[in-house]
Design an enzyme around this catalytic site. Structure first.
Site, PDB file in Angstrom:
ATOM      1  N   ASP A 463       0.827  -1.201   0.000  1.00  0.00           N
ATOM      2  CA  ASP A 463       0.000   0.000   0.000  1.00  0.00           C
ATOM      3  C   ASP A 463       0.864   1.254   0.000  1.00  0.00           C
ATOM      4  O   ASP A 463       2.070   1.207   0.302  1.00  0.00           O
ATOM      5  CB  ASP A 463      -0.921  -0.002   1.226  1.00  0.00           C
ATOM      6  CG  ASP A 463      -2.279   0.609   0.930  1.00  0.00           C
ATOM      7  OD1 ASP A 463      -2.379   1.421  -0.008  1.00  0.00           O
ATOM      8  OD2 ASP A 463      -3.246   0.285   1.645  1.00  0.00           O
ATOM      9  N   ASP A 533     -10.661   1.828  -3.210  1.00  0.00           N
ATOM     10  CA  ASP A 533     -11.123   1.513  -1.864  1.00  0.00           C
ATOM     11  C   ASP A 533     -12.642   1.459  -1.788  1.00  0.00           C
ATOM     12  O   ASP A 533     -13.198   0.981  -0.797  1.00  0.00           O
ATOM     13  CB  ASP A 533     -10.604   2.557  -0.864  1.00  0.00           C
ATOM     14  CG  ASP A 533      -9.135   2.344  -0.521  1.00  0.00           C
ATOM     15  OD1 ASP A 533      -8.611   1.243  -0.793  1.00  0.00           O
ATOM     16  OD2 ASP A 533      -8.515   3.282   0.017  1.00  0.00           O
TER      17      ASP A 533
END
Length: 732
Positions: A463, A533
């Site tokens: 990430d 997301d």
């Protein structure tokens, strides 16, 4: 992009052409250049492959005659691909062709290099072309060499430029924001400058994308019309420009964003720009997409032709609430439903500062023994017992101001001299300076330690949740601060190269606050990316539609999540969520223990059926049929196996109104002579559709399609406003 000290390579190959015209070809595409010695390099043509007779008569028919790599200084009113300030202060550069070399076939590609030299200075630019011989893609980049006695300053350094003939030309490109990435924008090109750019620093595809398509025959069509596609393969800041002036051509430029990035090129140093990939199709936008997908799977995406596992990620199920019993139960649940991989997300680490929220411990990659007393190894063993693989989340480029790492190495972060750093996520997040070799070693060690201690880890979710928000490298000297962005991504590349060299079989996902790293400059080291997301199924229809313009389904992580959705709080049916997720790399982002047995069984059935169609979805050819952006209150697309023996057809309703009348969807890409048997997947209806199990010719399906009911035939208490269908077509 890399730094090379030696420049001898410029002169190794024997020149193959002083002839004026250079042909650069793929199976279906051709780029023609004029490369006469002592003159400027010109683009004459880019489009479908020419016959020898048409090539001979090309200039008589009318050719572009545009500079292939225009330099600033002697045509100041026009846009330039290169701008240089020489050591004596001269800001003009005039490049003339010195030699042209062409390679033999190397890894299914032929390389052409055109060496150009300034008329006055020992300053060289080599324009490079890589033409694949099994896919329709040409990559171009430049190698800029300084043979002057003193440094020169590069203030612009594009990868390439190409003219697009003026007419009814439309551009398709992607834009968005966090939780709304990959949105499609289409508009006609008119006078003026259209600029698409990114200045995030660390990630580059949240707000805009470094890829575009030009439809040359008016408003874009999915399966008809001439299309030029372009994708800049770079992980950092970029700038795309389309300049339309008082000429017959739009001029397209693509390269690293030069804003605050002036580059001091030392004597005998070579600056290599990232690749710009170019394709052409006369089969519309979907045709250009198929070219990008084939090239990407074969040459750019890590393990691009290996089927991806079906996984459960813990994030939306438990967030930071990581513990051994919970992880073990989630592994048991995904194994029961037929999944193949469990990924433990954020929240598993931190000793002095336990990672209970997003405001601490990044950089402190030590297991939180209060949460996981037996460590990562025990979880890997439990995954083995459940018959699945194990994966883990890390964010190696970042730290928090509340962390042991920051306390020990405050000099490792990116910050402006004499100023306090800008803080990101959680009010404490900071970006490590990957231009610093010590930081590169540290980031590599994060992965290396995890894999050395737990060699059966199968998957890493990598990430990056913060942009570079303040300019300043504590590693670079004061007269090289403008190199910061470029050196960051050079460092990123070096780390990724080291990881892949030691762990070539590891699956790695590029997650960057969702879809912030959907770019072909990132994917050679990564197997897939997290599209967004936002896992809301309806919004994913739009985001995954746009993303599919340049990236194949095998790279697009698409998960079944809970409702109300954690981002938009929309409640969609489980059937709809499944059907959307099955159009990409299927996964789950949910807490299975909160599902009913009926829901678990529906997911179990869907996973089993996805395994049947997985080769077609992940490796097949895309045909987009009805766009959700066209206002028809629906969307439809399909994937077709290369040999046309199978296909998977998707249909999603996006709006529900009384007195709705939706278009009947004609399929595409099938063999008109074959007969295809229809089977609906993920069926929830009380009775099958009337054509279930029947066979139709590919010709009929492509000319007429199948009538699809607007709602599902279910018990009254199960009715809702969501309707979707997935059909598996198998040739008899």
């Amino acid at each position: 992009m890399k730094k090379i000290i030696s420049i001898a390579f410029l002169f190794l190959a024997a020149a193959v052409a002083s002839a004026a015209q250079i042909r650069i070809t793929t199976p279906g595409t051709e780029l023609v250049l004029s490369g006469e010695q002592g003159k400027e390099l010109k683009v004459l043509y880019f489009g479908s492959r020419l016959s020898d007779a048409d090539f001979t008569n090309l200039t008589a028919a009318g050719a572009a005659w545009y500079d292939a790599y225009p330099a600033y200084g002697f045509n100041c009113a026009s846009e330039a691909a290169l701008a240089v300030t020489h050591a004596d202060g001269n800001m003009s550069t005039v490049l003339k062709v010195e030699s042209v070399t062409r390679s033999e076939l190397i890894d299914n590609a032929i390389y052409t290099k055109v060496v150009m030299k300034d008329e006055v200075y020992p300053f060289y630019v080599t324009v490079c072309y890589k033409a694949y011989q099994d896919v329709d893609m040409i990559e171009t980049w430049t190698e800029i060499a300084n043979l002057e006695k003193k440094p020169v300053v590069l203030t612009r350094f594009d990868s390439g430029s190409i003219p697009v003939r003026f007419g009814n030309v439309w551009i398709s490109h992607l834009h968005g924001t966090w939780a709304n990435e990959g949105r499609l924008s289409q508009e006609p090109l008119d006078r003026g400058m259209l600029t698409i750019k990114n200045k995030d620093g660390a990630r580059n595809s949240h707000t805009d994308h470094a890829e575009v398509m030009f439809s040359l025959d008016g408003k874009p069509q999915e399966n008809a019309g001439r299309v030029i596609g372009a994708a800049l393969c770079y992980s950092g800041n970029y700038e795309l420009r389309i300049d339309t002036r008082d000429t017959d051509y739009h001029q397209f430029f693509a390269g690293i964003n030069p804003d605050n990035s002036a580059y001091v090129l030392e004597p005998k140093e070579v600056f290599v720009t990232p690749e710009l990939a170019l394709t052409y199709s006369d089969e519309g936008l979907s045709g250009a997409s198929r070219n990008f997908h084939r090239w990407g799977r074969n040459y750019k995406l890590a393990h691009g032709n290996e089927l991806r596992k079906i996984l459960l990620n813990s994030w939306e199920g438990v967030y930071f609430n990581i513990n051994e019993p919970g992880m073990d139960k989630m592994m048991e649940d995904i194994a029961y439903m037929g999944g193949e991989l469990f990924v433990m997300d954020d929240g598993w680490f931190g000793e002095k500062y336990p990672r209970l929220t997003d405001n601490c411990a990044l950089g402190d990659w030590k297991v939180d023994r209060n949460k996981l007393p037996h460590g990562i190894g025990w979880l890997v063993e439990q995954a083995d017992k459940h018959g699945i693989s194990f994966g883990i989340w890390i964010e190696p480029e970042m730290t928090n101001s509340v962390s042991e790492l920051y306390e020990e190495h405050p000099e490792w972060i990116i910050k402006s001299p004499g100023r306090e750093p800008v803080l990101g996520r959680g009010g404490t997040q900071l970006v490590l300076d990957l231009g610093n070799p010590e930081v590169q070693d540290f980031v590599f060690k994060i992965v290396d330690d995890l894999m050395t201690e737990n060699p059966r880890i199968d998957y890493i979710k990598w990430d990056a949740n913060m942009p570079i928000s303040n300019h300043g490298s504590q590693y670079l000297p004061k007269d090289r601060q403008s190199h910061m962005y470029i050196e960051y991504h050079r460092g990123f590349a070096k780390v990724c190269d080291r990881i892949r060299a030691k762990y070539p079989d590891l699956t790695i996902q590029a997650c960057a606050s969702g879809g912030g790293r959907a770019n072909w400059g990132v994917l050679p080291w990564f197997d897939e990316f997290w599209v967004s997301d936002n896992t809301d199924a309806l919004q994913r229809v739009y985001m995954q539609w746009g993303t599919s313009y340049f990236f194949p389904a095998i790279a697009m992580a698409s998960h079944i999540s809970a409702t109300p959705n954690h981002t938009v709080f929309r409640t969609t049916s489980l059937k709809y969520r499944i059907d959307v997720a099955m159009s990409g790399r299927l996964g789950m982002e949910i807490q299975p223990r909160n599902m009913t047995q009926e829901e678990r069984d529906l997911c179990r059935k869907a996973i089993a059926e996805y395994k049947e169609i997985r080769p077609v979805v992940q490796l097949g050819d895309i045909y987009r049929l009805v766009s959700p952006y066209d206002g028809h209150n629906m969307a439809s697309m399909m994937y077709v196996a290369e040999d046309k023996s199978q296909a998977v057809f998707y249909w999603w309703k996006t709006e529900t109104f009384y007195d709705d009348h939706l278009p009947r969807v004609k399929m595409a890409g099938l063999d008109p002579e074959k007969r295809y048997k229809i089977r609906e997947l993920n069926r929830i209806d009380n009775r099958p559709l009337p054509y279930e199990g029947l066979s139709f010719s590919g010709k009929f399906l492509m000319e007429n399609g199948l009538e699809i009911p607007l709602k599902h035939i279910v018990d009254y208490h199960k009715q809702d406003d969501w309707s979707s269908r997935v059909f598996h077509l198998v040739a008899e």
